[in-house]
Design a protein around this motif. Structure first.
Motif, mmCIF file in Angstrom:
data_model
loop_
_atom_site.group_PDB
_atom_site.id
_atom_site.type_symbol
_atom_site.label_atom_id
_atom_site.label_comp_id
_atom_site.label_asym_id
_atom_site.label_seq_id
_atom_site.Cartn_x
_atom_site.Cartn_y
_atom_site.Cartn_z
ATOM 1 N N CYS A 36 -24.294 -18.448 44.263
ATOM 2 C CA CYS A 36 -23.339 -19.199 45.083
ATOM 3 C C CYS A 36 -23.977 -20.316 45.879
ATOM 4 O O CYS A 36 -23.315 -21.261 46.257
ATOM 5 N N THR A 41 -24.013 -26.840 46.013
ATOM 6 C CA THR A 41 -23.219 -27.002 47.224
ATOM 7 C C THR A 41 -24.166 -27.019 48.417
ATOM 8 O O THR A 41 -25.350 -26.729 48.275
ATOM 9 N N VAL A 188 -14.284 -18.623 48.405
ATOM 10 C CA VAL A 188 -14.105 -20.059 48.181
ATOM 11 C C VAL A 188 -12.683 -20.259 47.670
ATOM 12 O O VAL A 188 -12.219 -19.533 46.778
ATOM 13 N N ARG A 199 -11.505 -28.149 39.480
ATOM 14 C CA ARG A 199 -12.362 -27.168 40.164
ATOM 15 C C ARG A 199 -13.641 -26.966 39.343
ATOM 16 O O ARG A 199 -14.742 -26.881 39.891
ATOM 17 N N ARG A 202 -16.324 -29.426 39.957
ATOM 18 C CA ARG A 202 -17.007 -29.373 41.261
ATOM 19 C C ARG A 202 -18.201 -28.418 41.260
ATOM 20 O O ARG A 202 -19.019 -28.433 42.164
ATOM 21 N N GLY A 203 -18.261 -27.504 40.269
ATOM 22 C CA GLY A 203 -19.360 -26.532 40.250
ATOM 23 C C GLY A 203 -19.099 -25.478 39.186
ATOM 24 O O GLY A 203 -18.050 -25.455 38.544
ATOM 25 N N ILE A 209 -17.604 -21.635 42.360
ATOM 26 C CA ILE A 209 -16.728 -22.779 42.542
ATOM 27 C C ILE A 209 -15.604 -22.804 41.483
ATOM 28 O O ILE A 209 -14.412 -22.815 41.830
ATOM 29 N N ALA A 239 -17.390 -28.235 48.808
ATOM 30 C CA ALA A 239 -17.445 -29.289 47.788
ATOM 31 C C ALA A 239 -16.117 -30.035 47.933
ATOM 32 O O ALA A 239 -15.217 -29.546 48.626
ATOM 33 N N MET A 242 -12.856 -28.174 47.991
ATOM 34 C CA MET A 242 -13.136 -26.731 47.883
ATOM 35 C C MET A 242 -13.697 -26.260 49.236
ATOM 36 O O MET A 242 -14.565 -26.911 49.810
#
Ligand code: SAM
Length: 253
Positions: A36, A41, A188, A199, A202-203, A209, A239, A242
């Motif tokens: 994580c 992030t 999250v 989404r 973003r990761g 994420i 993020a 997020m």
């Protein structure tokens, strides 16, 4: 999601968090590659930094180092003496140890995790913290190995986004809670404006994420599972669009 891809994803999650547990056991940091807080992030949004100095002082150093959460559920769950608490995806045991101290000797704190290496680390941390009212269980949060109505409070820290079957998790939380039981969850959560694809941009899924629910998806899922007084509060952006969030609800009586 097909069964095979869900199984593959869960195995990837298990493997990554086993690596994090071993890294901490070897004296390193839990925020390893793909976890994580691996640098996709802002690292200050995850882990031990989210606990105040007083709480960190109650913990063995390896419990704080192993912290991979995105919030501090024990700070919002309002735990009381004598209660039974369940932490879903208990990792290195940080929230189980703090909960066990809050509920005292007449209460009980369970930690549930699917990763052997995390369970071993959590057992050692609980022992080092001198906590005797903590029990760590091996299993998955989609099929909680506890009887119906046996829990007062369910907490969790940055784990539900990692599940490949969120409706099953929310249904299982409702099953194990007694009527009137409550949840205090850190997770999250995406703003409603973001599609699943956005989404994913973003990761990663294992990085907590891509698998995040949106605010409305969380609210609808909890309502469908039989919860009321639902609130999803966004606390810090991790993020674009997020956020770390606090999710609270009460099981209808
Ligand atoms: C991001 S870490 C968070 C650990 C801990 N809650 C903390 O705050 O440090 C995710 C943990 O959830 C566990 N986990 C992920 N998916 C799970 C599942 N479906 N069932 C049980 N445990 C799971 C992993 O093994 C890992 O220990």
């Amino acid at each position: 999601m097909s069964t095979t891809s869900a199984d593959d994803l869960r195995e990837e999650v298990r493997r990554r968090y086993a690596e994090s547990a071993l890294a901490v056991s070897d004296g390193g940091l839990g925020c390893g590659s793909g976890s994580c807080c691996d640098g996709e992030t802002d690292a200050s949004s995850f882990g031990g930094a989210l606990y105040d100095a007083g709480q960190r002082g109650e913990l063995p150093a390896t419990a704080t180092l192993a912290s991979l959460g995105c919030g501090n559920p024990t700070a919002v769950a309002e735990l009381r003496e004598g209660e039974t608490v369940l932490d879903l995806g208990s990792g290195g045991g940080i929230d189980v140890i703090l909960s066990a101290k809050r509920v005292g000797e007449t209460g009980l704190a369970y930690g549930l995790d699917m990763t052997d290496e995390m369970l071993a680390l959590a057992q050692r941390n609980a022992q080092e913290a001198g906590v005797r009212n903590a029990i760590f269980l091996k299993g998955v949060i989609e099929e909680i190995p506890l009887p119906a109505g046996s829990i007062d409070v369910v907490i969790s820290n940055c784990v539900i986004n990692l599940s490949t079957d969120k409706p099953a998790v929310l249904t299982e939380i409702a099953r194990v809670l007694r009527p009137g039981g409550r949840i205090g969850i850190s997770d999250v959560v995406a703003e409603d404006r973001l599609s699943s694809e956005e989404r994913g941009e973003r990761g990663s899924f294992v990085g907590c994420i891509a698998g995040a629910l949106s605010v409305s998806e969380y609210e609808a899922g909890l309502e469908a599972a039989g919860f009321e007084r639902i609130s999803v509060e966004l606390t810090h952006e991790v993020a674009d669009g997020m956020h770390g969030a606090i999710v609270k609800a009460v099981k209808a009586r």
